[in-house]
Scaffold this motif. Structure first.
Motif, PDB file in Angstrom:
ATOM      1  N   ILE A 215       0.858  -1.178   0.000  1.00  0.00           N
ATOM      2  CA  ILE A 215       0.000   0.000   0.000  1.00  0.00           C
ATOM      3  C   ILE A 215       0.898   1.232   0.000  1.00  0.00           C
ATOM      4  N   GLY A 216       0.738   2.066  -1.010  1.00  0.00           N
ATOM      5  CA  GLY A 216       1.625   3.212  -1.186  1.00  0.00           C
ATOM      6  C   GLY A 216       2.769   2.880  -2.108  1.00  0.00           C
ATOM      7  N   THR A 217       3.312   3.872  -2.743  1.00  0.00           N
ATOM      8  CA  THR A 217       4.458   3.671  -3.625  1.00  0.00           C
ATOM      9  C   THR A 217       5.754   3.695  -2.826  1.00  0.00           C
ATOM     10  N   SER A 218       6.789   3.093  -3.374  1.00  0.00           N
ATOM     11  CA  SER A 218       8.070   3.000  -2.659  1.00  0.00           C
ATOM     12  C   SER A 218       8.694   4.368  -2.417  1.00  0.00           C
TER      13      SER A 218
ATOM     14  N   ASP B  73       2.447   8.346  -3.495  1.00  0.00           N
ATOM     15  CA  ASP B  73       1.013   8.045  -3.400  1.00  0.00           C
ATOM     16  C   ASP B  73       0.815   7.063  -2.262  1.00  0.00           C
ATOM     17  N   ALA B  74       0.327   7.560  -1.132  1.00  0.00           N
ATOM     18  CA  ALA B  74       0.190   6.723   0.058  1.00  0.00           C
ATOM     19  C   ALA B  74      -0.960   5.736  -0.043  1.00  0.00           C
TER      20      ALA B  74
ATOM     21  N   THR C  98       0.992  -2.440  13.558  1.00  0.00           N
ATOM     22  CA  THR C  98       0.775  -1.223  12.772  1.00  0.00           C
ATOM     23  C   THR C  98       1.619  -0.059  13.312  1.00  0.00           C
ATOM     24  N   ARG C  99       2.651  -0.373  14.086  1.00  0.00           N
ATOM     25  CA  ARG C  99       3.548   0.686  14.564  1.00  0.00           C
ATOM     26  C   ARG C  99       4.404   1.194  13.409  1.00  0.00           C
ATOM     27  N   THR C 100       5.151   2.208  13.640  1.00  0.00           N
ATOM     28  CA  THR C 100       5.966   2.834  12.589  1.00  0.00           C
ATOM     29  C   THR C 100       6.927   1.821  11.968  1.00  0.00           C
ATOM     30  N   GLY C 101       6.924   1.767  10.643  1.00  0.00           N
ATOM     31  CA  GLY C 101       7.810   0.863   9.918  1.00  0.00           C
ATOM     32  C   GLY C 101       7.232  -0.515   9.696  1.00  0.00           C
ATOM     33  N   ARG C 102       6.013  -0.778  10.217  1.00  0.00           N
ATOM     34  CA  ARG C 102       5.373  -2.079  10.015  1.00  0.00           C
ATOM     35  C   ARG C 102       4.078  -1.869   9.239  1.00  0.00           C
ATOM     36  N   GLN C 103       3.984  -2.516   8.113  1.00  0.00           N
ATOM     37  CA  GLN C 103       2.769  -2.406   7.306  1.00  0.00           C
ATOM     38  C   GLN C 103       2.028  -3.740   7.348  1.00  0.00           C
ATOM     39  N   SER C 104       0.773  -3.703   7.777  1.00  0.00           N
ATOM     40  CA  SER C 104      -0.055  -4.901   7.851  1.00  0.00           C
ATOM     41  C   SER C 104      -1.260  -4.737   6.940  1.00  0.00           C
ATOM     42  N   THR C 105      -1.438  -5.687   6.042  1.00  0.00           N
ATOM     43  CA  THR C 105      -2.494  -5.641   5.040  1.00  0.00           C
ATOM     44  C   THR C 105      -3.405  -6.846   5.218  1.00  0.00           C
TER      45      THR C 105
ATOM     46  N   VAL D  34      -9.025  -5.803   0.024  1.00  0.00           N
ATOM     47  CA  VAL D  34      -7.765  -5.542   0.719  1.00  0.00           C
ATOM     48  C   VAL D  34      -7.961  -4.330   1.622  1.00  0.00           C
ATOM     49  N   LEU D  35      -7.552  -4.452   2.894  1.00  0.00           N
ATOM     50  CA  LEU D  35      -7.676  -3.364   3.857  1.00  0.00           C
ATOM     51  C   LEU D  35      -6.306  -3.063   4.447  1.00  0.00           C
ATOM     52  N   ASP D  36      -6.006  -1.780   4.567  1.00  0.00           N
ATOM     53  CA  ASP D  36      -4.813  -1.343   5.283  1.00  0.00           C
ATOM     54  C   ASP D  36      -5.151  -1.334   6.770  1.00  0.00           C
ATOM     55  N   LEU D  37      -4.524  -2.230   7.535  1.00  0.00           N
ATOM     56  CA  LEU D  37      -4.889  -2.351   8.949  1.00  0.00           C
ATOM     57  C   LEU D  37      -4.570  -1.071   9.726  1.00  0.00           C
ATOM     58  N   ALA D  38      -3.599  -0.319   9.278  1.00  0.00           N
ATOM     59  CA  ALA D  38      -3.258   0.931   9.958  1.00  0.00           C
ATOM     60  C   ALA D  38      -4.381   1.949   9.852  1.00  0.00           C
ATOM     61  N   ALA D  39      -5.227   1.844   8.823  1.00  0.00           N
ATOM     62  CA  ALA D  39      -6.360   2.753   8.706  1.00  0.00           C
ATOM     63  C   ALA D  39      -7.439   2.429   9.729  1.00  0.00           C
ATOM     64  N   ILE D  40      -7.469   1.184  10.218  1.00  0.00           N
ATOM     65  CA  ILE D  40      -8.441   0.769  11.229  1.00  0.00           C
ATOM     66  C   ILE D  40      -7.890   0.943  12.631  1.00  0.00           C
ATOM     67  N   ALA D  41      -6.629   0.549  12.815  1.00  0.00           N
ATOM     68  CA  ALA D  41      -6.013   0.582  14.151  1.00  0.00           C
ATOM     69  C   ALA D  41      -4.569   1.044  14.027  1.00  0.00           C
ATOM     70  N   PRO D  42      -4.326   2.325  13.922  1.00  0.00           N
ATOM     71  CA  PRO D  42      -2.948   2.805  13.768  1.00  0.00           C
ATOM     72  C   PRO D  42      -2.166   2.723  15.076  1.00  0.00           C
ATOM     73  N   GLY D  43      -0.862   2.484  14.949  1.00  0.00           N
ATOM     74  CA  GLY D  43       0.040   2.553  16.089  1.00  0.00           C
ATOM     75  C   GLY D  43      -0.102   1.442  17.105  1.00  0.00           C
ATOM     76  N   VAL D  44      -0.611   0.274  16.712  1.00  0.00           N
ATOM     77  CA  VAL D  44      -0.752  -0.861  17.630  1.00  0.00           C
ATOM     78  C   VAL D  44       0.398  -1.821  17.380  1.00  0.00           C
ATOM     79  N   GLY D  45       1.218  -2.045  18.387  1.00  0.00           N
ATOM     80  CA  GLY D  45       2.408  -2.865  18.204  1.00  0.00           C
ATOM     81  C   GLY D  45       2.133  -4.359  18.212  1.00  0.00           C
TER      82      GLY D  45
END
Length: 530
Positions: A141-144, A148-149, A232-239, A280-291
């Motif tokens: 999700i998002g470009t490298s 485009d996030a 979903t903490r910084t640097g971790r992308q969960s899809t 496909v759902l970006d988990l950070a959009a539902i629960a951001p910052g959860v380690g």
């Protein structure tokens, strides 16, 4: 007012008349008179079916109607008495049963009644249909470059392996409407074979910002499932991917649990998944910052298959890629082939605190939990504690000796469990979540997709020793025993009772694997009671 004659020995003559023939008012109570000795004598000689003649003749039409109404009320009251009496009798029967249990066997008849069981028949469909759905390609999700996030793209394609003992196999790639026409996971169906269908995919990823290996099971669709792993903490992308292989739409609710309990979110309920498609759902959009994440997916309308992809990036360093498989919430979970590695010291660096072996637990209702760690040499470490309901708890495994470990978890209320294992090397880092499995019985071909160092792990959940077979070779397995051997890509046939089976992969800088799910209801047939 005279009474007419009746034929027969009990006839009444014209001399019998009412003593008071005055009219009766509407509000007056019915009048009664005492029969004379002559009338009583006549009644005594009448047939039994004639009833109380002296009383009958005193009735007027209005009195008869009033008495009929009263009789109807009494009948209702009698029914109520019978109803409550039946309940009281049931309660009395329960009390007598308890008393009999206290008195013991001497209170029972010398010859107890013979108990019989109703005959049953297992009806197996002549052409059972089983289906599995794979997670699909690695997604970003998002470009490298960060331009485009919200962009969604596939960055690597999987290789799928199928394990089957027969039947007709069909495959179909499910479209992802939000993926610009690209395909999602593969839906696999088996018809005409009762043994469990198995499928799994291998997904190596090596692009500019993601590197790692993910091997996941293509799961049976479910209405309720849990995913133990992710962040979903910084640097971790969960899809989160949700696939619907049926011909009707599904409505899905997603709940994310963290260390503080369920996370309040918007837009995570009533998610529509069209027939034969994947969302496909970006988990950070539902629960951001959860380690520390556990995801609960509930579907109505149609069962679905959910997977959770996670990639880790620490600054400019790629930290691994994984696909988490779904599990069920039960009072036991068995995690086979968990690799506990020696500490490297890297975990002390900033951002590397999740680069260590860890056991993750969530209790639905809270309460006591018991964990047993069994090493390959037979040594056992046991631990017991209390979990709070709905809260994710991580237990680092630094006190567990290094090596391949079997983890058995049990609790008084439903739990879910997963274990993180890691690979730390100079040429790269990776991680994998081992899903808590449930026992399976019978014979099945377990899919083995390609990957480095593929190893079969078989763990017995039975307290009795048994002989199992692996590709036709007999293996003696002790009570709660463990068997491990290398396997080749393709499939491996495992037969035995109450076995939990997994396939693990590892080289210096990559680690992956999956736990095979037990036989689903679509292959089990229907039990008919005669």
């Amino acid at each position: 007012m005279a009474v007419s004659d009746r034929d027969g020995p009990g006839a009444i003559d014209d001399s019998q008349e009412f003593d008071d023939d005055s009219p009766i008012g509407d509000e007056e109570e019915p009048r009664h008179r005492a029969p004379s000795p002559e009338e009583l004598a006549v009644e005594a000689g009448a047939p039994a079916a004639a009833g109380d003649i002296a009383t009958d003749v005193a009735l007027t039409d209005r009195e008869a109607a009033a008495n009929d109404a009263a009789d109807r009320i009494r009948r209702v009251e009698r029914r109520d008495v019978l109803r409550w009496g039946g309940r009281a009798a049931a309660g009395l029967g329960a009390a007598l049963l308890m008393t009999g249990a206290v008195l013991g066997a001497r209170a029972l008849p010398p010859e107890p009644l013979e108990a019989t069981e109703a005959p049953v028949t297992l009806v197996q469909p002549s052409s059972p249909l089983q289906s599995r759905v794979c997670a699909g390609p690695a997604l970003r999700i998002g470009t490298s470059d960060g331009s485009d996030a919200l962009a969604l793209s596939a960055i690597a394609e999987p290789e799928v392996a199928i394990g089957s003992l027969g039947g007709e196999i069909s495959e179909q790639r499910l479209p992802v409407p939000s993926l610009d026409g690209a395909s999602g996971g593969t839906a696999i169906a088996q018809r005409g074979e009762a043994t469990t269908l198995s499928a799994a995919q291998s997904l190596p990823v090596d692009v500019d910002d993601v590197r790692g290996l993910a091997v996941s099971e293509c799961g049976e669709t479910r209405l309720d499932q849990w995913l133990v792993g992710g962040s979903t903490r910084t640097g971790r992308q969960s899809t989160l991917t949700i696939a619907n292989a049926s011909q009707v739409s599904a409505s899905v609710d997603v709940t994310v649990h963290g260390p503080e309990g369920p996370v309040e979110s918007v837009g995570s309920t009533g998610i529509s998944v069209l027939p034969a498609s994947q969302v496909v759902l970006d988990l950070a959009a539902i629960a951001p910052g959860v380690g520390d994440v556990v995801v609960h997916v509930v579907s109505t309308g149609a069962p679905v298959s959910a997977h959770l992809q996670q990639s880790t990036t620490r600054g400019l360093e790629r930290g691994g890629f994984e696909t988490v498989d779904p599990v069920s919430a039960l009072t036991t979970a068995l995690l086979p082939g968990v690799a506990v590695t020696e500490a490297t010291g890297i975990e002390t660096q900033s951002g590397f605190d999740d680069a260590v072996p860890t056991l993750r637990l969530l209790s639905l209702e809270g309460g006591q939990v018991r964990v047993v760690f069994e090493a390959e040499d037979g040594s056992v470490i046991e631990s017991e504690g209390e979990l709070e309901a709905g809260r994710v708890t991580d237990f680092p495994l630094e006190e567990i000796p290094a090596g391949i470990t079997t983890i058995r978890v049990s609790a008084d209320s439903p739990i879910v469990a997963g274990a993180r294992q890691v690979a730390i090397a100079a040429d790269g880092n990776d991680f994998d979540w081992v899903a808590g499995g449930q026992p399976r019985s019978g014979s099945a071909a377990i899919a083995v997709p390609p990957g480095p160092g593929a190893t079969l792990h078989v763990v017995s959940a039975s307290e009795e020793p048994q002989e199992i077979t692996v590709d036709g070779r007999a293996v003696e397995l002790g009570a709660l025993g463990v068997h491990r051997q290398p396997v080749e890509p393709g499939s491996v046939v495992v037969a035995g009772e109450a076995l939990v089976v997994s396939v693990g992969y590892r080289d210096g800088s990559r680690v992956a694997g999956f736990t095979a799910s037990p036989q689903g209801p679509t292959a089990g047939g229907v039990t008919v009671v005669h």
